[in-house]
Structures are given as C-alpha cells and as structure tokens.
Write an enzyme that holds these catalytic residues in place. Structure first.
Site, PDB file in Angstrom:
ATOM      1  CE1 TYR A   1      -3.477   2.742   0.597  1.00 45.53           C
ATOM      2  CE2 TYR A   1      -2.180   3.303   2.539  1.00 45.53           C
ATOM      3  CZ  TYR A   1      -3.182   3.606   1.639  1.00 45.53           C
ATOM      4  OH  TYR A   1      -3.894   4.771   1.760  1.00 45.53           O
TER       5      TYR A   1
ATOM      6  CD  GLU B   1      -8.038   6.465   4.926  1.00 44.15           C
ATOM      7  OE1 GLU B   1      -8.034   6.533   6.174  1.00 44.15           O
ATOM      8  OE2 GLU B   1      -7.015   6.216   4.275  1.00 44.15           O
TER       9      GLU B   1
ATOM     10  CD1 TRP C   1      -3.202   1.658   6.133  1.00 45.90           C
ATOM     11  CD2 TRP C   1      -5.354   2.236   6.111  1.00 45.90           C
ATOM     12  NE1 TRP C   1      -3.668   1.537   4.836  1.00 45.90           N
ATOM     13  CE2 TRP C   1      -4.988   1.893   4.801  1.00 45.90           C
ATOM     14  CE3 TRP C   1      -6.670   2.638   6.349  1.00 45.90           C
ATOM     15  CZ2 TRP C   1      -5.873   1.922   3.728  1.00 45.90           C
ATOM     16  CZ3 TRP C   1      -7.554   2.676   5.280  1.00 45.90           C
ATOM     17  CH2 TRP C   1      -7.158   2.319   3.996  1.00 45.90           C
TER      18      TRP C   1
END
Length: 181
Positions: free
Chosen positions: A15, A37, A45
């Site tokens: 990512y 998000e 995360w």
C-alpha cells in the site's frame, strides 16, 4: 527506504509503495478509499488493510452503482460479515455515500473531479522529515469535510478526510527521506 509505518506488514509495504500519496483519478478507487478510511475511524489502518480483500468482496469491488442499490438484506449481510468492521453506522454511511456519489453521476459529475477541484487538480507535496510533523487534519481537510457533510456524506470528518486525501494522492506526505516520494 520507506516511511516507517510502511514496514509493518506486506500489505502495508505494498500500500505504501504503490498507492499512498500517488495521484489517482479513478472513481471506484476514490469510493473504496472513502469507505475504508471511514471504516478506520477509531481503529488502525493495519486493522483495515488486512481486511481489504474481504471488503472488496463484501462491497462488490466497490462498484458504486451496486453499493448504492444495496437493500436491507444486503445491509444485514454486511453487518454479519466477520471480515469487515461490523459497525452499523459505518456500514450505513458507506451505502449512503455511494448513493450520493451515484447522484453526482446522475448529474454529470464525478466524485474524484469534485475532490481534485479543491486543489486545482495539483497534488500537494509536503516536506516532512519525521512522521510527528504530519498533521492529523488541515484547513483543506476541514473545508472538504464541511462541504461533504453539507452534501449529506457521513464519516467524513476532517481527520478521516485528511487520511483519504493522502490515500488518493491529493496530498503526498511521504517523508523527504522516503524512496517512494
């Protein structure tokens, strides 16, 4: 050399290296990142990224039209899916946000163009030497958050929106020492 947070797992490395901070103009990706998000709120995360493939399956690969059409049966199924964050408010907001983006499409607009207009289609490239310098929100994320809320979007507070802007490359916060800046 990469930003420190990007070293914690293979998913995070990928990512960080391939997506985070890279300017993107794909409508589906924008919806995916907005949803993820929002799901991250109050969590890390890392918690979300390890569930990303399950999210893609549960949300029909973030096909906006399909998610906007999710009915009560599909909503209930999402709330039972152990592979995603089963928070009713977060699930409901993702469906709501898909409906609002679909409405934009019906009016000849795209979500990604709407977001990029806030920065005149030019990414913001910040220069930080340490992650501690990075803000959780800015005047820009506050302004976009306020506008999205006015349009009816949910789970779009200024901190979520700042992370979203980083995710889609509107903001590039890779550290100056990072090879992926």
């Amino acid at each position: 050399m990469r930003c420190e947070w990007g070293n914690s797992s293979e998913e995070m490395k990928s990512y960080h290296d391939k997506e985070w901070g890279k300017p993107n103009h794909d409508e589906r990706y924008f919806f995916e990142m907005l949803t993820l998000e929002g799901a991250q709120a109050g969590l890390s995360w890392a918690t979300i990224i390890k569930r990303r493939q399950t999210y893609r399956q549960a949300y029909d690969n973030f096909d906006i039209e399909k998610v906007a059409a999710f009915d009560q049966t599909k909503r209930d199924a999402l709330l039972q899916d152990k592979g995603i964050i089963r928070n009713r408010l977060k699930v409901d907001s993702s469906i709501n946000n898909a409906k609002l983006i679909q409405s934009m499409h019906d009016n000849g607009q795209t979500f990604f163009e709407y977001i990029w207009k806030f920065v005149d289609n030019k990414p913001i490239i910040n220069h930080y030497s340490d992650m501690s310098e990075m803000p959780a929100q800015t005047e820009l994320s506050q302004r976009i958050s306020k506008d999205l809320k006015k349009k009816g979007f949910r789970f779009v507070g200024p901190t979520i929106i700042y992370s979203f802007l980083q995710a889609v490359g509107v903001i590039n916060d890779h550290l100056d020492t990072c090879d992926f800046k």
